[in-house]
Write an enzyme that holds these catalytic residues in place. Structure first.
Site, PDB file in Angstrom:
ATOM      1  N   ARG A 174       0.796  -1.234   0.000  1.00 19.14           N
ATOM      2  CA  ARG A 174       0.000   0.000   0.000  1.00 19.14           C
ATOM      3  C   ARG A 174       0.828   1.284   0.000  1.00 19.14           C
ATOM      4  O   ARG A 174       0.513   2.248   0.704  1.00 19.14           O
ATOM      5  CB  ARG A 174      -1.007   0.025   1.174  1.00 19.14           C
ATOM      6  CG  ARG A 174      -1.968  -1.134   1.177  1.00 19.14           C
ATOM      7  CD  ARG A 174      -2.888  -1.170  -0.050  1.00 19.14           C
ATOM      8  NE  ARG A 174      -3.590  -2.418  -0.103  1.00 19.14           N
ATOM      9  CZ  ARG A 174      -3.231  -3.453  -0.887  1.00 19.14           C
ATOM     10  NH1 ARG A 174      -2.215  -3.341  -1.727  1.00 19.14           N
ATOM     11  NH2 ARG A 174      -3.906  -4.561  -0.874  1.00 19.14           N
ATOM     12  N   SER A 223     -10.590  -0.270   3.660  1.00 19.78           N
ATOM     13  CA  SER A 223      -9.783  -0.601   4.841  1.00 19.78           C
ATOM     14  C   SER A 223      -9.196   0.658   5.459  1.00 19.78           C
ATOM     15  O   SER A 223      -8.529   1.441   4.773  1.00 19.78           O
ATOM     16  CB  SER A 223      -8.642  -1.542   4.459  1.00 19.78           C
ATOM     17  OG  SER A 223      -9.187  -2.780   4.087  1.00 19.78           O
ATOM     18  N   GLU A 293      -4.086   2.995   6.531  1.00 20.21           N
ATOM     19  CA  GLU A 293      -4.028   2.846   5.071  1.00 20.21           C
ATOM     20  C   GLU A 293      -4.655   4.091   4.441  1.00 20.21           C
ATOM     21  O   GLU A 293      -4.190   4.613   3.442  1.00 20.21           O
ATOM     22  CB  GLU A 293      -4.777   1.585   4.628  1.00 20.21           C
ATOM     23  CG  GLU A 293      -4.780   1.429   3.113  1.00 20.21           C
ATOM     24  CD  GLU A 293      -5.344   0.096   2.627  1.00 20.21           C
ATOM     25  OE1 GLU A 293      -5.194  -0.920   3.325  1.00 20.21           O
ATOM     26  OE2 GLU A 293      -5.960   0.092   1.545  1.00 20.21           O
TER      27      GLU A 293
HETATM   28  C1  FAD Z   1     -15.514  -0.272  -0.858  1.00 22.70           C
HETATM   29  C2  FAD Z   1     -14.022  -0.120  -1.008  1.00 22.70           C
HETATM   30  C3  FAD Z   1     -13.243  -1.238  -1.280  1.00 22.70           C
HETATM   31  C4  FAD Z   1     -11.850  -1.124  -1.422  1.00 22.70           C
HETATM   32  N1  FAD Z   1     -11.108  -2.235  -1.689  1.00 22.70           N
HETATM   33  C5  FAD Z   1      -9.781  -2.124  -1.868  1.00 22.70           C
HETATM   34  C6  FAD Z   1      -8.982  -3.277  -2.173  1.00 22.70           C
HETATM   35  O1  FAD Z   1      -9.470  -4.387  -2.317  1.00 22.70           O
HETATM   36  N2  FAD Z   1      -7.646  -3.101  -2.338  1.00 22.70           N
HETATM   37  C7  FAD Z   1      -7.046  -1.889  -2.199  1.00 22.70           C
HETATM   38  O2  FAD Z   1      -5.832  -1.782  -2.364  1.00 22.70           O
HETATM   39  N3  FAD Z   1      -7.778  -0.781  -1.907  1.00 22.70           N
HETATM   40  C8  FAD Z   1      -9.118  -0.873  -1.737  1.00 22.70           C
HETATM   41  N4  FAD Z   1      -9.844   0.246  -1.436  1.00 22.70           N
HETATM   42  C9  FAD Z   1      -9.161   1.541  -1.240  1.00 22.70           C
HETATM   43  C10 FAD Z   1      -9.086   2.440  -2.490  1.00 22.70           C
HETATM   44  O3  FAD Z   1     -10.101   2.129  -3.419  1.00 22.70           O
HETATM   45  C11 FAD Z   1      -7.708   2.317  -3.172  1.00 22.70           C
HETATM   46  O4  FAD Z   1      -6.690   2.755  -2.329  1.00 22.70           O
HETATM   47  C12 FAD Z   1      -7.681   3.155  -4.481  1.00 22.70           C
HETATM   48  O5  FAD Z   1      -6.608   2.752  -5.288  1.00 22.70           O
HETATM   49  C13 FAD Z   1      -7.578   4.643  -4.231  1.00 22.70           C
HETATM   50  O6  FAD Z   1      -7.727   5.291  -5.486  1.00 22.70           O
HETATM   51  P1  FAD Z   1      -8.418   6.719  -5.573  1.00 22.70           P
HETATM   52  O7  FAD Z   1      -8.311   7.188  -6.963  1.00 22.70           O
HETATM   53  O8  FAD Z   1      -9.782   6.682  -4.982  1.00 22.70           O
HETATM   54  O9  FAD Z   1      -7.417   7.543  -4.645  1.00 22.70           O
HETATM   55  P2  FAD Z   1      -7.731   8.773  -3.675  1.00 22.70           P
HETATM   56  O10 FAD Z   1      -8.449   8.308  -2.456  1.00 22.70           O
HETATM   57  O11 FAD Z   1      -8.340   9.886  -4.429  1.00 22.70           O
HETATM   58  O12 FAD Z   1      -6.231   9.159  -3.281  1.00 22.70           O
HETATM   59  C14 FAD Z   1      -5.405   8.232  -2.585  1.00 22.70           C
HETATM   60  C15 FAD Z   1      -3.963   8.738  -2.633  1.00 22.70           C
HETATM   61  O13 FAD Z   1      -3.511   8.710  -3.985  1.00 22.70           O
HETATM   62  C16 FAD Z   1      -3.091   9.999  -4.386  1.00 22.70           C
HETATM   63  N5  FAD Z   1      -3.440  10.167  -5.799  1.00 22.70           N
HETATM   64  C17 FAD Z   1      -4.632   9.953  -6.406  1.00 22.70           C
HETATM   65  N6  FAD Z   1      -4.545  10.193  -7.721  1.00 22.70           N
HETATM   66  C18 FAD Z   1      -3.277  10.575  -7.953  1.00 22.70           C
HETATM   67  C19 FAD Z   1      -2.546  10.985  -9.106  1.00 22.70           C
HETATM   68  N7  FAD Z   1      -3.112  11.040 -10.337  1.00 22.70           N
HETATM   69  N8  FAD Z   1      -1.250  11.329  -8.960  1.00 22.70           N
HETATM   70  C20 FAD Z   1      -0.638  11.280  -7.756  1.00 22.70           C
HETATM   71  N9  FAD Z   1      -1.268  10.912  -6.626  1.00 22.70           N
HETATM   72  C21 FAD Z   1      -2.568  10.561  -6.724  1.00 22.70           C
HETATM   73  C22 FAD Z   1      -3.822  10.972  -3.481  1.00 22.70           C
HETATM   74  O14 FAD Z   1      -3.123  12.199  -3.372  1.00 22.70           O
HETATM   75  C23 FAD Z   1      -3.831  10.185  -2.179  1.00 22.70           C
HETATM   76  O15 FAD Z   1      -2.583  10.301  -1.534  1.00 22.70           O
HETATM   77  C24 FAD Z   1     -11.237   0.144  -1.285  1.00 22.70           C
HETATM   78  C25 FAD Z   1     -12.038   1.276  -1.034  1.00 22.70           C
HETATM   79  C26 FAD Z   1     -13.416   1.148  -0.893  1.00 22.70           C
HETATM   80  C27 FAD Z   1     -14.243   2.375  -0.668  1.00 22.70           C
END
Ligand code: FAD
Length: 304
Positions: A174, A223, A293
């Site tokens: 992560r 998580s 996380e």
């Molecule tokens: C129901 C549910 C289930 C989930 N299941 C999983 C799972 O099975 N496995 C898992 O790993 N995660 C899971 N997650 C967590 C989440 O979906 C992941 O961490 C996902 O990859 C985050 O992506 P995001 O675009 O929403 O990031 P955000 O929440 O928008 O950002 C997360 C981080 O990434 C950075 N970021 C985002 N976009 C960029 C970019 N273009 N450039 C640089 N930095 C950036 C942000 O600044 C921040 O630090 C789950 C979440 C939910 C709500």
């Protein structure tokens, strides 16, 4: 509006919004306003904006907001939210895809299935964007994005675009060692030819497993804590008698103890109180300090 903001508005028009409430940009549906929200329509426009800003403000990038708790006081800087122009998938060669950082993981996984590309099935379970997945090294069911990454293109906060090869990036559970001051623009990913039916079956199986073990249709960011080595955070939380605790409208999901939920009407402060409470209880019982996380950004109302 001050003179700097008037100039920004003149140059970037509707792509720039002042005091935009951020709650609709997070899966928790929580958070105060951003001083400036910028939705670039192209790499060139983003580079222009960053050069003009010249590091005079704090900057963060939000993806789909599925892993980010935004505090009630909002963010007193610039939030970059890539527009839909950054959501695209191109087949460069038979075995290489170029994917815009704003593309949803699920969109990519469906595209891969339709085009008989294997090993992207796990992305169907993650509700984020490709940029977020790379920053978090997201994964599930034994796979993670770093396994299929070839390279990324990113822009730094001064507006300079650089390509990073996979071999020059360290990925861990992560997270990555990518610099904090970059915005990921796109990624090249490995595309392996597979059998369409098998790929679709795998996606179905993952989705079924997720449904059985995790809550859906709730306001959560997945998580809350990372799993400590050889342990499951949800198990530690469950065994520390935290499950029935709530702060305001923030509580722990009945289905998965590591998923914290805004039941509707919670504040980010309620979620943070729950986080601190659980961390303390697990520490008292196991002498283990849980690492977040989730990413928490912004300011509390009192400090803000
Ligand atoms: C129901 C549910 C289930 C989930 N299941 C999983 C799972 O099975 N496995 C898992 O790993 N995660 C899971 N997650 C967590 C989440 O979906 C992941 O961490 C996902 O990859 C985050 O992506 P995001 O675009 O929403 O990031 P955000 O929440 O928008 O950002 C997360 C981080 O990434 C950075 N970021 C985002 N976009 C960029 C970019 N273009 N450039 C640089 N930095 C950036 C942000 O600044 C921040 O630090 C789950 C979440 C939910 C709500």
């Amino acid at each position: 509006m001050n003179i700097e903001n008037i100039n920004l508005k003149k140059k970037f028009g509707k792509n720039i919004i002042f005091d935009e409430n951020l709650s609709r940009y997070s899966w928790f549906n929580l958070g105060g306003p951003a001083k400036i929200l910028f939705k670039p329509q192209s790499v060139e426009e983003l580079a222009d904006f960053l050069k003009l800003l010249n590091n005079s403000q704090k900057i963060i990038c939000l993806g789909a907001g599925s892993n980010t708790l935004i505090r009630d006081g909002g963010f007193s800087g610039v939030v970059i939210k890539l527009s839909s122009k950054f959501s695209y998938i191109k087949s460069l060669k038979e075995n290489i895809l170029e994917v815009g950082a704003g593309t949803l993981d699920k969109t990519l996984s469906s595209y891969a299935a339709e085009n008989s590309i294997a090993n992207l099935e796990f992305l169907s379970c993650i509700p984020g964007s490709i940029g977020g997945a790379i920053r978090m090294n997201s994964g599930c069911y034994g796979d993670e994005i770093s396994n299929i990454l070839i390279s990324i293109k990113a822009i730094d906060f001064k507006g300079k675009v650089t390509e990073f090869d996979r071999k020059d990036i360290q990925f861990f559970y992560r997270g990555t060692n990518l610099p904090e001051n970059i915005i990921i623009l796109s990624a090249k990913l490995q595309a392996n030819v597979g059998d369409k039916n098998l790929i679709k079956e795998k996606i179905k199986k993952f989705s079924q497993e997720k449904k059985e073990t995790q809550p859906s249709k709730i306001k959560t960011c997945g998580s809350t804590f990372k799993n400590p080595k050889d342990k499951k955070a949800w198990e530690l939380i469950k065994n520390s008698n935290c499950n029935l605790v709530s702060f305001g409208k923030a509580r722990i999901s009945n289905k998965h103890s590591n998923f914290f939920v805004n039941e509707g009407g919670a504040t980010s402060e309620d979620i943070e109180k729950l986080i601190n409470f659980v961390r303390q209880k697990v520490f008292e019982k196991y002498n283990i300090k849980l690492d977040l996380e989730l990413k928490i950004i912004g300011e509390t109302l009192r400090n803000g």
